[in-house]
Motif scaffolding. Structure first.
Motif, PDB file in Angstrom:
ATOM      1  N   ALA A  63     -22.045   2.409 -28.140  1.00  0.00           N
ATOM      2  CA  ALA A  63     -22.974   1.850 -29.117  1.00  0.00           C
ATOM      3  C   ALA A  63     -23.812   0.737 -28.485  1.00  0.00           C
ATOM      4  CB  ALA A  63     -22.210   1.333 -30.332  1.00  0.00           C
ATOM      5  N   CYS A  68     -29.396  -2.056 -32.450  1.00  0.00           N
ATOM      6  CA  CYS A  68     -28.917  -1.942 -33.829  1.00  0.00           C
ATOM      7  C   CYS A  68     -30.017  -1.302 -34.667  1.00  0.00           C
ATOM      8  CB  CYS A  68     -28.550  -3.317 -34.382  1.00  0.00           C
ATOM      9  SG  CYS A  68     -28.103  -3.282 -36.130  1.00  0.00           S
ATOM     10  N   GLU A  79     -21.116  -1.294 -32.493  1.00  0.00           N
ATOM     11  CA  GLU A  79     -20.181  -0.282 -33.001  1.00  0.00           C
ATOM     12  C   GLU A  79     -20.956   0.897 -33.578  1.00  0.00           C
ATOM     13  OE1 GLU A  79     -16.853  -3.482 -34.566  1.00  0.00           O
ATOM     14  OE2 GLU A  79     -18.367  -2.761 -35.963  1.00  0.00           O
ATOM     15  N   TRP A  80     -20.301   2.048 -33.579  1.00  0.00           N
ATOM     16  CA  TRP A  80     -20.841   3.216 -34.272  1.00  0.00           C
ATOM     17  C   TRP A  80     -20.383   3.146 -35.723  1.00  0.00           C
ATOM     18  CZ3 TRP A  80     -24.568   5.954 -32.320  1.00  0.00           C
ATOM     19  CH2 TRP A  80     -24.708   6.070 -30.936  1.00  0.00           C
ATOM     20  N   PRO A 119     -25.826   3.424 -34.601  1.00  0.00           N
ATOM     21  CA  PRO A 119     -25.408   2.251 -33.831  1.00  0.00           C
ATOM     22  C   PRO A 119     -25.791   0.983 -34.605  1.00  0.00           C
ATOM     23  CG  PRO A 119     -27.418   3.171 -32.909  1.00  0.00           C
ATOM     24  CD  PRO A 119     -27.009   4.058 -34.034  1.00  0.00           C
TER      25      PRO A 119
END
Length: 133
Positions: A63, A68, A79-80, A119
Motif C-alpha cells: 500500500a 492515499c 494500508e489496503w 490504498p
C-alpha cells in the motif's frame, strides 16, 4: 477395497474424511483457495480475512507504494482498505476477550476480489471502517 486405505491406496490419515494426507491436502486446496487474476477474473473462491489482505499486497504491491486515495496532498498510503459492496463479500463475527473477562464483538468484512481494495492512510482507513468516510 479396504477401509484402512484411501481411494488412491495409501493409508488413511484423516478418519473423518477417509483420505490420506495427500488427497486431503489436494481437496482442501481446491475447495479453499481463492485464485483471482490481477484483472479481477472470475476464479474467486472462499478465503480468510488475512489471506485476502496478503493476496492484495502480493498482486497490487505494498500500500505504501501508492498515494492515499482520499488525501488531497498525495500522502502515501499505509494500508489496503476493503471498500465494501463486492459481490464476493464475506463477513465473520469475531469475539475479543480481555484479561478482565469482558468481551467485545465486531464484524469483519472482506472480499477475495483484489480490486475491491483501496490504498489509504491510517486515519482514512479508520474513518472508512467506522462508516464516516
Amino acid at each position: 477395497m479396504s477401509t484402512t486405505n484411501c481411494e488412491c491406496g495409501k493409508p488413511i490419515k484423516h478418519p473423518v474424511t477417509g483420505e490420506c494426507s495427500t488427497c486431503y491436502q489436494r481437496r482442501w486446496y481446491r475447495e479453499h483457495r481463492a485464485n483471482p487474476r490481477p484483472s479481477g477474473g472470475s476464479t474467486l473462491g472462499p478465503c480468510t480475512y488475512t489471506h485476502a489482505h496478503v493476496k492484495v499486497a502480493r498482486w497490487r504491491g505494498k500500500a505504501a507504494e501508492h498515494p492515499c486515495l482520499l488525501c488531497d496532498n498525495g500522502t502515501p498510503a499505509e494500508e489496503w482498505s476493503y471498500r465494501g459492496g463486492s459481490e464476493y463479500e464475506q463477513t465473520e463475527e469475531r469475539i475479543q476477550r480481555t484479561r478482565k473477562g469482558t468481551e467485545s464483538r465486531h464484524f469483519l468484512s472482506w472480499s477475495p476480489d483484489i480490486n475491491a481494495y483501496d490504498p489509504l492512510c491510517k486515519p482514512h482507513h479508520l474513518e472508512r471502517d467506522r462508516g464516516t468516510a
